[in-house]
Design an enzyme around this catalytic site. Structure first.
Site, PDB file in Angstrom:
ATOM      1  CE  LYS A 174      -3.743   4.347  -2.185  1.00  0.00           C
ATOM      2  NZ  LYS A 174      -4.793   4.746  -3.138  1.00  0.00           N
TER       3      LYS A 174
ATOM      4  CE1 TYR B  29      -4.036   2.024   0.506  1.00  0.00           C
ATOM      5  CE2 TYR B  29      -2.701   3.201   2.127  1.00  0.00           C
ATOM      6  CZ  TYR B  29      -3.831   3.115   1.329  1.00  0.00           C
ATOM      7  OH  TYR B  29      -4.770   4.128   1.374  1.00  0.00           O
TER       8      TYR B  29
END
Length: 276
Positions: A175, A171
């Site tokens: 991002k 993640y």
């Protein structure tokens, strides 16, 4: 017919809490194109929007599939001139596997940037929802440059991506890649008279955040909110307001950058979090 003569089209990917809030904020008096991978969710949200006067077209879309995103872009362009695209679709470490995070959050965002560049016109704005987590990635300058610039089809073969073996790391890297890929794409979008930016939310009160709060890292997440002084989660409406600003006329000179909307969490981590 010129762009100014066409109906104004707003595209929102993701029909979750943020997506619906953005659709309601930006869709007034415009043709709204709402995309999601779940037809059931699309049906529910579209019905709610139509009941309150919005003009909505739903398009079933899997952002991890390049052809699906390209069809979404074509469908939106057929509806009129695309003034705003807000990409909220994504998954998290508490709700998805490493593979799904990389395919949706990393590759999916790159697909959106690529597909909508081809239909962007003067005045089009793309806002991609990244995350505060991206500001805390530990990547070399070379790795960040690769994440920003390699062809989309090569992203999953990069060393910093192939070496990931847990959802939180996936993640964070995905991002950060969203943020730097938008920076790198700003030149091409500028040449079309268009803009793109990222928003990096902190903890926002959505079902995804609820799942995170109930996960193994949930207590730490909530303690950060207390420690940084804000003492609460953000709301989808606050993300919608940030998206509206970046998509609107007051942000015409803002492109290729990231807007943190996190209640000061990133600043607290950087300057006040106890070390050792």
């Amino acid at each position: 017919m010129t762009l100014s003569d066409e109906p104004e089209v707003v595209v929102v990917t993701g029909a979750g809490g943020m997506g619906e809030a953005v659709a309601r904020r930006l869709g007034n008096g415009r043709r709204l194109v709402l995309a999601d991978y779940s037809q059931d969710r699309l049906d529910r949200v579209v019905a709610s929007l139509q009941e309150t006067g919005y003009d909505v077209l739903d398009v079933l879309t899997d952002v991890s599939d390049r052809s699906s995103v390209e069809e979404l872009a074509r469908a939106a362009r057929r509806e009129g001139g695309i003034v705003s695209v807000v990409h909220t679709a994504g998954v998290s470490a508490a709700t998805a596997s490493v593979e799904a995070i990389l395919r949706v959050d990393l590759v999916g965002t790159a697909h959106v940037i690529d597909a909508f560049e081809s239909v962007a016109s003067r005045g089009t704005s793309l806002v991609c929802v990244a995350s505060m987590a991206g500001h805390h990635a530990s990547l070399s300058t070379e790795d960040e440059h690769a994440l920003a610039t390699v062809p989309t089809e090569d992203l999953l073969s990069l060393d910093p991506v192939k070496s990931i073996d847990d959802g939180v790391s996936a993640y964070i890297v995905a991002k950060r890649a969203n943020q730097v890929r938008v920076q790198a794409a700003a030149l091409a979008w500028n040449r079309r008279g268009a803009r793109l930016n990222t928003i990096s939310p902190g903890v926002i009160a959505t079902p995804m955040a609820t799942a995170e709060a109930e996960s193994a890292t949930g207590d730490h997440m909530m303690e950060m909110l207390r420690a940084c002084g804000i003492g609460r989660s953000g709301t989808p409406g606050e993300i919608a307001e940030a998206a509206a600003f970046l998509a609107g006329p007051d942000a015409r000179y803002i492109t290729g950058t990231d807007l943190l909307v996190d209640g000061g969490q990133a600043a607290w981590i950087r300057h006040h979090r106890p070390t050792g």
